[in-house]
Write a protein that holds these residues in place. Structure first.
Motif, short mmCIF file in Angstrom:
data_model
loop_
_atom_site.label_atom_id
_atom_site.label_comp_id
_atom_site.label_asym_id
_atom_site.label_seq_id
_atom_site.Cartn_x
_atom_site.Cartn_y
_atom_site.Cartn_z
N LEU B 37 0.84 -1.21 0.00
CA LEU B 37 0.00 0.00 0.00
C LEU B 37 0.87 1.25 0.00
O LEU B 37 0.64 2.20 -0.76
CB LEU B 37 -0.90 -0.02 1.25
CG LEU B 37 -2.17 0.81 1.16
CD1 LEU B 37 -3.08 0.30 0.07
CD2 LEU B 37 -2.89 0.79 2.51
N GLU B 38 1.90 1.19 0.86
CA GLU B 38 2.81 2.34 0.94
C GLU B 38 3.53 2.55 -0.39
O GLU B 38 3.68 3.67 -0.86
CB GLU B 38 3.84 2.13 2.05
CG GLU B 38 3.49 2.90 3.31
CD GLU B 38 4.40 2.54 4.46
OE1 GLU B 38 5.62 2.50 4.24
OE2 GLU B 38 3.88 2.28 5.56
N ASP B 39 3.97 1.40 -0.96
CA ASP B 39 4.68 1.50 -2.25
C ASP B 39 3.79 2.05 -3.35
O ASP B 39 4.26 2.74 -4.26
CB ASP B 39 5.20 0.13 -2.69
CG ASP B 39 6.35 -0.34 -1.82
OD1 ASP B 39 6.85 0.49 -1.03
OD2 ASP B 39 6.72 -1.53 -1.90
N SER B 40 2.51 1.69 -3.28
CA SER B 40 1.63 2.11 -4.37
C SER B 40 1.20 3.57 -4.25
O SER B 40 0.68 4.14 -5.21
CB SER B 40 0.39 1.22 -4.45
OG SER B 40 -0.38 1.40 -3.29
N ILE B 41 1.43 4.16 -3.08
CA ILE B 41 1.00 5.56 -2.90
C ILE B 41 1.64 6.50 -3.94
O ILE B 41 0.92 7.23 -4.62
CB ILE B 41 1.22 6.04 -1.44
CG1 ILE B 41 0.12 5.39 -0.57
CG2 ILE B 41 1.16 7.56 -1.32
CD1 ILE B 41 0.27 5.63 0.91
N PRO B 42 2.99 6.46 -4.08
CA PRO B 42 3.56 7.37 -5.10
C PRO B 42 3.02 7.09 -6.49
O PRO B 42 2.77 8.02 -7.26
CB PRO B 42 5.06 7.09 -5.05
CG PRO B 42 5.29 6.11 -3.99
CD PRO B 42 4.02 5.68 -3.40
N LYS B 43 2.81 5.77 -6.79
CA LYS B 43 2.29 5.41 -8.11
C LYS B 43 0.87 5.98 -8.28
O LYS B 43 0.53 6.56 -9.32
CB LYS B 43 2.26 3.89 -8.25
CG LYS B 43 2.39 3.42 -9.67
CD LYS B 43 2.44 1.93 -9.75
CE LYS B 43 2.17 1.49 -11.17
NZ LYS B 43 1.94 0.08 -11.25
N LEU B 44 0.10 5.80 -7.18
CA LEU B 44 -1.28 6.32 -7.22
C LEU B 44 -1.28 7.84 -7.36
O LEU B 44 -2.06 8.41 -8.12
CB LEU B 44 -2.02 5.93 -5.93
CG LEU B 44 -2.65 4.56 -5.89
CD1 LEU B 44 -3.21 4.29 -4.51
CD2 LEU B 44 -3.77 4.47 -6.92
N GLU B 45 -0.34 8.44 -6.60
CA GLU B 45 -0.26 9.90 -6.68
C GLU B 45 0.09 10.35 -8.09
O GLU B 45 -0.48 11.31 -8.60
CB GLU B 45 0.77 10.43 -5.68
CG GLU B 45 0.18 10.59 -4.28
CD GLU B 45 1.22 10.95 -3.24
OE1 GLU B 45 2.43 10.91 -3.56
OE2 GLU B 45 0.81 11.25 -2.10
N SER B 46 1.04 9.62 -8.70
CA SER B 46 1.42 10.03 -10.06
C SER B 46 0.27 9.77 -11.03
O SER B 46 0.04 10.54 -11.96
CB SER B 46 2.71 9.37 -10.51
OG SER B 46 2.46 8.12 -11.04
N GLU B 47 -0.47 8.65 -10.81
CA GLU B 47 -1.66 8.37 -11.64
C GLU B 47 -2.68 9.49 -11.48
O GLU B 47 -3.24 9.98 -12.45
CB GLU B 47 -2.31 7.04 -11.20
CG GLU B 47 -1.59 5.81 -11.66
CD GLU B 47 -1.85 5.49 -13.12
OE1 GLU B 47 -3.01 5.60 -13.53
OE2 GLU B 47 -0.88 5.15 -13.82
#
Lengths: 461, 199
Positions: B37-47
């Protein structure tokens, strides 16, 4: 504008192809505008090609179909062909001779300008060095267009050059300045559907209000095609050098222009040059291409993107060959990429913008632009070699680094080159994509970029 | 009994071990999913940023389209109105010219037109055509031009003359209609400037 009337002559000696020979003519001048009146009272325009021995050879723009020796009259108007110009031409659609095609009245003219233009004083030319953003990554990133440049697109029949032309016309802009920008779009001998596509495309994108369209369709007389680029460039010069705008002129398709020139040359029984084109094709093309540029002390600029379809995709054909001598680089549309469904199918290895180096870098695009572009160019070139090798030895025979280059080639075509027709990428987005490709290479393969840029932009996956 | 208690102890052990395993599995799954979840946060933010920036781009595009087409529409309407006004001025002016008095300076105008026409054609051996209204004025002026004759046929025009060489090879249209036609773009500009356009 000359306000004197002209004499009408009724002795037509001969009608040959697009030419009419008028007898007993006195005081006619070379290039003078002629009004041809048919027996039915229909009026057509033409211009004097030759005078002497009491004869004048007139080239009829709208063709000679339906003209007969008896009853046809030729009125020598006493002036060369002029285009009425004013700021009001922006947002208007004209035919190939500069007559309104949008159902609106003639624009109120500010000036009447000779469509042949005046040659630019070479001493007064300013070296082009300011970037034009087309929103098409492959052009902005790897063959950057510069204000005042002439950069042709070499394509082939049936390929997507017209889509690209329309996309450039819709998206092009000057970045980092508040100067006005305009697009002059000249379609020469295009199909009706294509002309309609250009018009609708600019209209629906809202770009029409900063554009002027000249549409000469395939069913218009071929001879009109000689005039279309000239009226378009006349308007462009006025907008640029009188009103201080940066003007991008897109001309498609110059091959149709050269065909019309060949037709007239054949009718005049001139000694044909290569492939039947007149010997003066180079000189004639230069009278159009050399109208691009910037002038010292003037604010505006004329940038040209002429598009030509190479017969049989032959780059040694006289039209692309002679064009290449005059222009400052070329963008080549590749048949292989087109067949793969890539849009825009630009073959970067055959393309080049000679003025790119002066239009990019710190202050115009970004400091790392030149180096990252060189690295990608190099990597893509290597990927092509690897692909050829894979065709012989198979993928299994490739080394690990070969496979990485192959991956770079695929990413380049799928993510950088491929772009939707309505996708307008900023230069920053384009540079980010270039770095994404470079980041697929191991650091020790990056030989063309300074370490500080690698530190800043390289993102290992 | 003894064997029963040993069995129970074994079962308890197994249960305890299983419970520990499950706990540790749950714990590691929890921390793994938290990590993911933590790792996906930056990805989600960039998305998220990409969606917002794409949306903004699309909105800008639509804004440009709407403004562009309404500007064009407004400009076209203005052009049509201006043309209508210019046409009205033209019609009125032409009407006045057609009904103008033919006495006074008019014969001088005809004389100038004849001089101009003979000069342009390069001959005075000419036939002159005019409308019925100007016939008398032209006839009286022609006496000053030897070799010139008035055609019995009349032409339909506001005024002025058409001059033809006697061999019929050359014609010069010097009617008021032709002059207006030649000057029309300049006259239109003048009229438009009176309406405040093109200044």
């Amino acid at each position: 504008m000359t306000t004197e009337g002209g004499v009408q002559y009724s002795k037509i000696a001969e009608i040959k192809g697009p030419l009419v020979v008028v007898d007993d003519v006195e005081n006619a001048a070379f290039d003078e505008l002629v009004e041809i009146e048919t027996t039915e009272g229909e009026r057509r325009l033409g211009k004097v090609l030759e005078v002497g021995n009491g004869k004048a050879i007139v080239q009829v723009f709208e063709g000679t179909t339906g003209l007969s020796i008896s009853g046809t009259k030729a009125k020598f108007v006493g002036k060369v062909m002029e285009m009425a110009v004013s700021k009001e031409v922006l947002g208007r659609v004209f035919d190939g001779l500069g007559r309104p095609k949008d159902g609106l009245p003639d624009p109120i003219a500010d000036k009447f300008i000779d469509i042949n233009g005046e040659p630019m004083n070479p001493e007064q030319r300013e070296y082009p060095k300011d970037f034009i953003q087309t929103g098409v990554s492959v052009i902005d990133g790897l063959m950057t267009l510069v204000r005042g440049q002439k950069l042709p697109i070499f394509s082939g029949s049936g390929m997507s050059h017209n889509l690209l032309a329309a996309q450039i016309a819709r998206q092009a802009s000057v970045v980092g300045t508040t100067d006005d920008f305009a697009v002059v779009f000249a379609a020469i001998g295009v199909q009706y559907s294509e002309a309609e596509y250009f018009r609708r495309s600019l209209e629906e994108s809202g770009a029409l209000k900063r554009s002027v369209l000249f549409l000469n369709t395939a069913d218009d007389p071929a001879i009109e095609r000689i005039i279309t680029p000239r009226v378009a460039l006349t308007v462009a010069e006025y907008l640029a050098f009188e009103l201080g705008m940066h003007v991008l002129v897109v001309i498609t398709d110059m091959t149709n222009y050269a065909e019309a020139l060949r037709e007239i040359s054949a009718a005049r029984e001139e000694v044909p040059g290569r492939k039947g084109y007149p010997g003066y094709l180079y000189t004639d093309l230069s009278t159009l291409y050399e109208r691009a540029g910037k002038l010292n002390g003037r604010k505006g600029s004329v940038t040209q993107v002429p598009i030509l379809s190479m017969p049989s995709d032959d780059i040694t054909h006289p039209i692309p060959d002679l064009t290449g001598y005059i222009t400052e680089g070329q963008i080549v549309v590749g048949r292989d990429l087109f067949r793969q469904g890539v849009y825009p199918p630009i073959n970067i290895l055959m393309s080049l913008s000679r003025l790119m180096k002066d239009g990019i870098g710190e202050g115009s695009t970004r400091a790392d632009h030149s180096e990252v572009a060189n690295q990608v160019y190099d990597a893509y070139s290597r990927s092509q070699e690897v692909r050829a090798l894979a065709g012989i030895v198979g993928k299994a025979g490739l080394t690990e680094i070969d496979l990485k280059y192959m991956d770079v080639g695929d990413t380049f075509e799928k993510e950088f080159l491929t772009q939707a027709t309505d996708e307008n990428r900023t230069i920053e987005e384009t540079l980010t994509l270039l770095w994404k490709i470079v980041s697929k290479l191991p650091k020790n393969e990056i030989t063309k970029i300074k370490d500080k840029y690698v530190e800043q932009y390289y993102k290992e996956e | 009994m003894a064997s029963n208690s040993a069995l129970e102890t074994t079962i308890d052990k197994i249960l305890n071990n299983t419970e520990k395993d499950i706990h540790s599995n749950i714990q590691s799954a929890l921390s793994e999913s938290q990590q993911k979840l933590e790792d996906s946060i930056p990805k989600l933010e960039s998305e998220y940023d990409k969606i917002i920036s794409d949306g903004k781009k699309e909105a800008d595009k639509i804004e440009k389209q709407i403004i562009g087409s309404s500007d064009i529409e407004a400009r076209n309407k203005q052009l049509m109105l201006l043309e209508e006004a210019v046409d009205k001025v033209f019609t009125k002016a032409l009407d006045q010219i057609a009904n103008a008095d033919r006495s006074g300076d008019y014969s001088n105008l005809i004389k100038t037109m004849l001089e101009e026409s003979t000069q342009i054609l390069g001959t005075s051996e000419i036939t002159v055509f005019t409308n019925a209204k100007d016939k008398d004025v032209v006839q009286s002026t022609l006496s000053q031009f030897s070799g010139a004759e008035l055609s019995p046929d009349t032409i339909d025009c506001l005024g002025g003359i058409i001059v033809k060489s006697k061999d019929g090879a050359m014609t010069f249209d010097n009617t008021i209609d032709a002059r207006i036609e030649r000057l029309k773009p300049l006259i239109r500009k003048d009229i438009a400037s009176k309406f405040g356009v093109g200044n």
